[in-house]
Design an enzyme around this catalytic site. Structure first.
Site, mmCIF file in Angstrom:
data_model
loop_
_atom_site.group_PDB
_atom_site.id
_atom_site.type_symbol
_atom_site.label_atom_id
_atom_site.label_comp_id
_atom_site.label_asym_id
_atom_site.label_seq_id
_atom_site.Cartn_x
_atom_site.Cartn_y
_atom_site.Cartn_z
ATOM 1 C CB CYS A 54 -4.444 -1.554 4.428
ATOM 2 S SG CYS A 54 -3.433 -1.590 5.943
ATOM 3 C CE LYS A 84 -7.275 1.463 3.815
ATOM 4 N NZ LYS A 84 -6.012 1.976 4.406
ATOM 5 C CD GLU A 132 -2.713 1.046 2.640
ATOM 6 O OE1 GLU A 132 -2.244 0.432 3.621
ATOM 7 O OE2 GLU A 132 -3.814 1.633 2.659
#
Lengths: 249, 249
Positions: free
Chosen positions: A177, A134, A61
């Protein structure tokens, strides 16, 4: 140069692609404040992974940018204009020249005045096959004394869609994540026939290691995905812990 | 003697009951082939837990019966006729006489020619407040040489509904053993405001310990439930590992 063909979750074909045995390269990068140095380092590691036989290569990331909310805008790139996006251009070029599939970790994306934390996926012909924004931004609560504080939503907008992409290495679901914390995302990917679920990540020691060890094992078990030949596995990529390239499959 | 008032998932009130600090007693039993001995042992352990201050007491899965599919019918009881059901009658009596809430692990239930693996919940007035029928039966695939083989669905029918029950110790969601493998059940309980999620279980060494260690931690983390004062926890009860009574809260 590269064409843009972003595949949405909804349009992913129901015919699941074949999977054959292949090697996965997981790259960890020590990010600097120099974008050009980060791009150079990432390209070097991708090349090293390919030279070790990896045909699917993953970055972490925010690999082109220090993980600091005040810097995201400065390092952001426009996914709709790859020729003016040096990080994406490098990924497209190296994927094409090495003939590999790249899950490009994430970089800050700028679009219509908003910033996103976005993962590009490039195929071996250099095509941008998908991007994942995300969904679950990482906003920490009130920190303990001496602990890290972080509120991603100060600068980043949340993605709204799951992302499944069919690649030469099988059907892949993408999370970034903190997306791993929400079981329904991996469950939806499993239901869509994903062979792999990849979570590029970056975490610090006070919030990350123990949780990630638990979550990645659980996503694999709960979705009946076993880290073995030809079977689905849950992958995760993070900054500091894995060797530069490991054979995961 | 005891009244039957089974509360379904759908009818659980949206007003979540208060929770105060309390002690949980988790009983592990070594089951024998004598039902009366199993009932006697369970009552003794419930009493010991109450004497140590527990106001919520849990038993393991199939505590009145050896875990063998060919014996379930012999040990089964009718939940609609508690006065003729010695295991349930004991739980009702001891809950009432000690003034405790009991998550009664599970016993084989017979109903309309079917068998179920069912968990009774008794309140401190001896009332049967809920029952949960195990939804996810445990059918093992082809065993490895020398490994245990087990196919619960040979004799047991699956339950069809989640179970949430409001008790003097808060709102409790119930699962039985293999129900823990399916994250959506705990997620639904969390969404319903459960303070506790209890999974009476029984497992063997070749299929259980590693999985349960992972799953119970994950159900707690994924549903934002922390084993701490007044907060939601995921409990599990199994045969061989926990001390007879432990302070979990």
């Amino acid at each position: 140069m590269a064409t843009v063909a972003v595949q949405s979750f909804v349009s992913a074909p129901l015919q699941v692609p074949k999977v054959t045995q292949f090697k996965i390269g997981i790259c960890q990068l020590k990010v600097t404040t120099e974008k050009s140095a980060n791009i150079f380092n990432a390209r070097s590691m991708i090349q090293a992974a390919a030279e070790q036989g990896a045909s699917l290569i993953l970055l972490p990331e925010m690999w082109n940018c220090p993980y600091s909310t005040d810097l995201f805008a400065k390092f952001a790139e426009d996914f709709s204009d790859i020729d003016s996006a040096p990080s994406l251009l490098m990924l497209s070029e190296v994927a094409s020249s090495l003939g590999v599939t790249i899950i490009g970790g994430s970089i800050p994306e700028k679009d219509a005045g908003q910033l996103y934390n976005s993962c590009p996926v490039f195929g071996p012909n250099g095509e941008l096959k998908a991007k994942h924004r995300k969904i679950h931004l990482f906003d920490m609560g009130k920190p303990l004394p001496g602990e890290v504080q972080f509120k991603e939503s100060d600068n980043i907008s949340a993605g709204e869609k799951p992302t499944v992409v069919d690649t030469d290495c099988g059907r892949i679901g993408i999370g970034i994540c903190h997306d791993i914390r929400f079981p329904e995302l991996a469950m939806s990917y499993s239901a869509r026939g994903a062979h792999l679920v990849c979570y590029p990540g970056a975490f610090n020691m006070s919030t990350g290691a123990t949780l990630w060890e638990l979550e990645q094992r659980t996503r694999a078990v709960d979705n009946q995905v076993i880290p073995c030949y030809f079977m689905m596995i849950v992958l995760y990529v993070f900054m500091w812990y894995l060797a530069p390239c490991c054979e995961a499959c």
